[in-house]
Design an enzyme around this catalytic site. Sequence first.
Site, PDB file in Angstrom:
ATOM      1  N   TRP A 335       0.690  -1.162   0.012  1.00  0.00           N
ATOM      2  CA  TRP A 335      -0.018   0.239   0.048  1.00  0.00           C
ATOM      3  C   TRP A 335       0.854   1.473  -0.082  1.00  0.00           C
ATOM      4  O   TRP A 335       0.417   2.274  -0.623  1.00  0.00           O
ATOM      5  CB  TRP A 335      -1.073  -0.110   1.286  1.00  0.00           C
ATOM      6  CG  TRP A 335      -1.575   1.342   1.458  1.00  0.00           C
ATOM      7  CD1 TRP A 335      -2.815   1.541   0.755  1.00  0.00           C
ATOM      8  CD2 TRP A 335      -1.397   2.440   2.174  1.00  0.00           C
ATOM      9  NE1 TRP A 335      -3.336   3.014   1.153  1.00  0.00           N
ATOM     10  CE2 TRP A 335      -2.525   3.295   2.172  1.00  0.00           C
ATOM     11  CE3 TRP A 335      -0.320   2.753   3.178  1.00  0.00           C
ATOM     12  CZ2 TRP A 335      -2.396   4.652   2.903  1.00  0.00           C
ATOM     13  CZ3 TRP A 335      -0.344   3.740   3.789  1.00  0.00           C
ATOM     14  CH2 TRP A 335      -1.267   4.628   3.614  1.00  0.00           C
ATOM     15  N   HIS A 336       1.999   1.175   0.604  1.00  0.00           N
ATOM     16  CA  HIS A 336       3.011   2.397   0.970  1.00  0.00           C
ATOM     17  C   HIS A 336       3.422   2.679  -0.373  1.00  0.00           C
ATOM     18  O   HIS A 336       3.859   3.755  -0.766  1.00  0.00           O
ATOM     19  CB  HIS A 336       4.165   2.148   1.722  1.00  0.00           C
ATOM     20  CG  HIS A 336       3.375   2.395   3.206  1.00  0.00           C
ATOM     21  ND1 HIS A 336       2.903   1.124   3.729  1.00  0.00           N
ATOM     22  CD2 HIS A 336       3.412   3.249   3.952  1.00  0.00           C
ATOM     23  CE1 HIS A 336       2.650   1.409   5.124  1.00  0.00           C
ATOM     24  NE2 HIS A 336       2.902   2.794   5.279  1.00  0.00           N
ATOM     25  N   GLY A 337       3.776   1.875  -1.442  1.00  0.00           N
ATOM     26  CA  GLY A 337       4.215   2.148  -2.703  1.00  0.00           C
ATOM     27  C   GLY A 337       4.610   0.639  -3.485  1.00  0.00           C
ATOM     28  O   GLY A 337       4.600  -0.271  -2.901  1.00  0.00           O
TER      29      GLY A 337
END
Lengths: 504, 456
Positions: A335-337
């Site tokens: 989700w962060h990247g």
Amino acid sequence: MTELLSNLWALLRFSPDAPLMISSGLFPWIFLVMVAGAALASRHGVARVAWLLLCSYYCYYKTTGGAMVWLLVVTVSDWWIARAIARSASDGVRRALVTLSVALDLSLLGFFKYVGFFASIVGSSFVGFDIMMPVGISFYIFQSIGYTVDVYRGKVEPTDSLVEYAFFLAFFPQLVMGPIVRAGDMLPQLRQPARLTRTMLGVGVWLVMCGLFKKAVLADFIGANFVNRIFEDPLHSPGIVNLLGVYGYAFKLYLDFSGYSEMAIGLSMLLGLKIAPNFNSPYQSASITEFWRRWHISLSTWLRDFLYISLGGNRKGALRQNLNLFITMTLGGLWHGASWNFVIWGALHGAALTVHKWWMRLTGQDPRHPARHPWYLHVLAVALTFHFVCLTWIFFNTGTVAGFTDEGGIYHAGALDMINQIVFHFAPTEHFGAYMSQFGAIYRQPLAFLALAVVLHYVAQGVEERCRATFAAMPVWTYAVALAVVVALITQLDVALPFDYITF
Amino acid sequence: MRKVLLLTLVVIATMVALSLLPDGLTIGRYEVLPAHALDDLLPAGAGEAGQEADSIIGLAEEHVDTCPEGKTCIVDFAADRRGMTPLYVALARRPALGRPVRIAVLGDSYIQGDILTEPLRALLQQAYGGCGVGLVPMSNSKSNQFRRSVKHEFGQWQEFLANQRSGYDAARYGTITASYFTAEGHTWTSLTGVTHSAHLDSCYSSTLIYYAPDGGASASATATINGSATLRHSLGGSAGYGAVSVDGHMGSVRWDIDNHGLTFIGASMDAAPGGVVLDNFAMESLTGYHLGNIPQDHLRSFDNVRHYDLVVLMFGQNIANIKASSASAYNSYVKHMTGVIDALKQGMPGTGFLIVSIGDRNVKRGGAWVTPDGIKLMIAAQQRVAMECGTAFFNLYDAMGGEGSVARLVEQGMANKDYTHINHRGGAQLAPLLADAIEWGYDCYERRHGGKGGTR
């Protein structure tokens, strides 16, 4: 005069290299307009919400330009789907609708964040155009999914007002970088008359001020003058310096992100809206499970409620529970990247949570009410947890797992290089004392800032609460003085770095 | 709500008030930085100042004989051959020179940490031969912070830096390196080549430079090359700068020193005779004015132990004032700096001088990053210094793309968000511009002097 006007016009338009943030110099002017309008409309609930929505849309346009259209798409589709879910009596239709909502939202998120990443895994580079990722998409998509799923689960009454729902997603202070607010917490507040008590005013100002101090004074200074320099070339410094750089990053990231959250929560409070805290001194945690109850709380509870529980949670046996935990955290990393570094970061946390669960079971402890240990064991546990989290931050911040040489012939170190340096080249080859005293002399100021951040982090929670209560009880003119001092301090330090979490 | 409104107004009022502060306001020894709350709104200037800057810079064209379209060349204003000529002569004669061709780059935080000079050195060494990082201060002081071009280790040294408010005594100990070091008894400094660059991993010679305030001070020094100790040298004897050198193929060199009153300047890893050596003496917050405090006998004595064919001056960002609105705003700078360079020329006979202008610096005006007129006027002022002193001049601002070019570097992650300073990647981008200009100038020199193309 015409130049003044054209400059003003340019200033008010979207400009990609100067996205509006709540810490931008322009924001106080917009906030002034926002508050003035809200004050005029405060007796008319709908008008107030509509005004704040309009201002939020303008701010979001200043942040992301035309890409804000995707927020409008999500707003309308999920508002409509949620109402349809509530109206439908058939379980099958309801399930189909909630699946549609989640699929729509995730495909948008997937398109903007992950197309390139998955294409690189299958060895294709078909993305022939530059995708401009809408700012804050990871946050508002999760917020919107939370809403439709909660409506499906019968936990939240859907709202009939599109304006209300649009406000819930777009409220600017928390749109860009969270906290991820729950519909059940926010929507009921919109229907009540706006109230700003004297305590809310005091606490709101306190939070904005603390957040600004954390972000613009401590985090930016430590980041620009210490952390970035070490991460730029880890191989140049011995392991001990790298380790200090990682400690610095751990605090810099916390100060940056929690500073933003506090500003968002404080600004919301000044507008009469309450949002739950997003951080709770995370590096005081004595276990990784506790860390996730204190770090980015709105994300971890979201992942628990909408991913972990959807996967089956702990209802399908211990083995399946651990697998669910691992999957949840790995996806949380993603989700962060879109990069292997974030996947590894998430997987490490997932694995650690699993191990901790086993350990608690093995020693017969209840994870929700851990036994109290003697102080030295507690300190040891806090240190161990902090160091594990630091290890994962290396992956979080280095960009690549292994190092690589770019087309200009410059070598960019990866996470493994940094770990290698810390483990195998810890001390400078000779004269440890002389080296470290030089190091201390060069980095005296940022190290002092870091020490201040560490001390503030580890003061007992009671002290912080007492300070907040004392501040809230002080006369309003003291707030004015305190705010002016913080603004002056930021000007004098003259460093401004973008927020870390804006890219997520 | 009314209280929130008032508090927001207080924040705005503070920002505006701080923006109205004049530049350079000091409280005691502390310089108050103004805020920039109104910069976006205020007009960028009537444009007259920019035209004034352009017309001064345009004067350089008369001094350029050939320069290919689209390239920024070095303009040599020297009638007395004290611009680029000494370097070109040394390069042309380098097979028989008997010493390396030496360049010193003096500057501020723009190149501190060997930003720009590391790739520049590599390019020149690739073109003309040579190796090594050059002369490095005794300890990892601020003058050498973040340098990636050498592994630098050292014992206890007390450092004196030209950018310190007190302690540094230019009149007694200072020279162009902008730092000196003292220690009592035993101490050491070691340099190890780094492998990420072809010309930095090993070298042929190392020199230790010291200063004896009088005949009474002395020291002894032993160099350890690749782990084996060599002869012990006695230092001192007569007042002034002195140097000891050791030769041999070396991947690392360590100087162990027993000191009794000497002041030390630096240790080097140098090329063999005929190769190019480039020393970087950059230190943050310097303006170049400090060079005017060096006594003539120090300059001459230092020149005797380490003669430079070219001194490159890369200062100016700490003087430039973005709010300057006419060329006369820099009159005192021109006067001061002209005096400094005249003194350097006098104290360093046979050395050429090249002034490199400041790079681009941007501020936000009306939503776009632009170069304020105050920066263009500064570049014009630096060119005026070069014209008045008769040195060479390189317009780095022009070479890097002129108006708004640093904003483009920031976008590519090659410059810092202060829209002024470049980073190592930016240095690698800009160094070829200067290296090309030097190589082009040398090629022209060769053509004019009978085309000794074979020496290249």
